[in-house]
Design a protein around this motif. Structure first.
Motif, PDB file in Angstrom:
ATOM      1  N   PRO A  12       0.813  -1.220   0.000  1.00 50.37           N
ATOM      2  CA  PRO A  12       0.000   0.000   0.000  1.00 50.37           C
ATOM      3  C   PRO A  12       0.849   1.274   0.000  1.00 50.37           C
ATOM      4  CG  PRO A  12       0.076  -0.953   2.203  1.00 50.37           C
ATOM      5  CD  PRO A  12       0.772  -1.937   1.289  1.00 50.37           C
ATOM      6  N   SER A  13       0.305   2.320  -0.602  1.00 54.87           N
ATOM      7  CA  SER A  13       0.933   3.644  -0.547  1.00 54.87           C
ATOM      8  C   SER A  13       0.150   4.482   0.449  1.00 54.87           C
ATOM      9  CB  SER A  13       0.854   4.334  -1.917  1.00 54.87           C
ATOM     10  OG  SER A  13       1.628   3.652  -2.846  1.00 54.87           O
ATOM     11  N   ARG A 206      -2.175  -7.575  -7.999  1.00 57.47           N
ATOM     12  CA  ARG A 206      -2.481  -6.165  -7.739  1.00 57.47           C
ATOM     13  C   ARG A 206      -3.479  -5.670  -8.776  1.00 57.47           C
ATOM     14  NH1 ARG A 206       3.437  -3.750  -9.670  1.00 57.47           N
ATOM     15  NH2 ARG A 206       3.200  -4.370 -11.850  1.00 57.47           N
ATOM     16  N   LEU A 210      -2.178  -1.071 -12.722  1.00 60.00           N
ATOM     17  CA  LEU A 210      -0.713  -1.144 -12.724  1.00 60.00           C
ATOM     18  C   LEU A 210      -0.153  -2.023 -13.839  1.00 60.00           C
ATOM     19  CD1 LEU A 210      -0.209  -1.164  -8.873  1.00 60.00           C
ATOM     20  CD2 LEU A 210       0.395   0.665 -10.465  1.00 60.00           C
TER      21      LEU A 210
END
Ligand code: GLU
Length: 317
Positions: A12-13, A206, A210
């Motif tokens: 996670p960001s 993910r 992306l």
């Protein structure tokens, strides 16, 4: 954990509050790894100093635990040790496959029309071949330099476990892309590759947003002689208008669901059913493991309708 087990990761960001789309992607990654006896790591991608907000790291950890996810070892905060990234950039420069670039973002934007499908601009190669080292570039120009990776013309193919073979024209869409920014921060495409490799990650599940990045990451891996992980890019969660959920849509954040007393088992059940994994109305993440199969997940985006939201908000613990 079985011998020769795969290693996956949650990455996670902490640039905002996680939402239901993140919950689904993280649950899928965790189910895929854990249902096959694999390891699961947690890496907090906190390198982007302009976008990482105080408090979000703790919030992300609470959200993941609330969903019933666990991980092996301590969480890796990406910013704690960036020396492996620096070594990778040095190696790329020494091999002559990366070069310093003194162009500002505004200059690049002025030089090149945005790429049709998104806001990205294609770097036209202005600084290619001018200087060998960042020091040389900075002395010659009096400006700070970024480092860009040379990208050859031609398609780069990503073999996705889910979507099959997909080709991307990295040279035509973004061109030589940044691996270290002018402010010294390591770019996402480089940091992900270096950290996945040094922690032994070999399976990545993910969001499908992306997928184009996978082509760039594959290029970075090839240039650093690192192995390619297996990729599965799962379709995104969208609202009724077809728009991707955004971190700024606060009411659907995991933190607000958590804080308002929603039963996380209802969120897990929604994510499982939206991924075609049969289950009860309320389940823990671990309860989904025995029958889990990534292949069953649909290929289309998942629509989170207002009825789904109402149902989740009403599911009190
Ligand atoms: N930190 C990235 C994000 O939250 C994901 C990176 C990755 O999975 O490679 O979008």
């Amino acid at each position: 954990m079985s011998a020769g087990a795969s290693t996956g990761r949650l990455a996670p960001s902490p640039t905002g509050r996680l939402h239901l789309g993140h919950a689904r992607s993280f649950l899928l990654a965790w189910w895929h790894a854990r249902s096959r006896g694999g390891r699961m790591l947690l890496r907090v991608e906190d390198l982007d100093r302009e976008r990482v907000k105080p408090g979000y790291v703790d919030g992300v950890l609470l959200d993941l635990a609330w969903l019933g996810l666990d991980w092996d070892g301590a969480p890796l905060l990406q910013s704690v040790d960036t020396s492996p990234m620096q070594r990778a950039v040095d190696a790329l420069l020494a091999a002559g496959v990366a070069y310093p670039c003194v162009c500002t973002r505004a200059e690049v934007a002025a030089l090149s029309a945005p790429h049709a499908s998104d806001d990205e601009t294609r770097y036209p190669g202005t600084c290619r071949g001018k200087w060998r080292t960042p020091d040389g570039a900075e002395k010659a120009t009096g400006r700070k330099s970024a480092v860009r990776l040379l990208v050859d013309d031609g398609p780069i193919e990503v073999n996705d476990g889910f979507l099959g073979a997909r080709a991307f024209d990295v040279a035509g869409s973004v061109g030589d892309f940044v691996v270290r920014r002018r402010d010294g921060a390591f770019a996402y495409q480089l940091a992900v590759v270096v950290d996945d490799a040094r922690t032994g990650v070999d399976e990545i599940v993910r969001g499908a947003d992306l997928l184009p990045s996978a082509a760039r990451q594959k290029w970075v891996q090839a240039r650093l002689a690192l192995p390619h992980p297996r990729w599965w890019h799962v379709p995104l969660v969208v609202d009724e208008s077809g728009a991707r959920l955004a971190k700024r849509r606060g009411d659907l954040s995991l933190a607000s669901l958590r804080e308002s007393g929603v039963d996380p088992r209802a969120v897990v059940a929604w994510a499982a059913r939206a991924s075609r994994q049969p289950c009860e109305d309320r389940v823990t993440a671990a309860e989904v493991l025995p029958g889990f199969a990534l292949e069953r997940v649909g290929r289309d985006d998942v629509v989170l309708g207002s009825k789904d939201v109402e149902r989740l908000l009403a599911a009190r613990a």
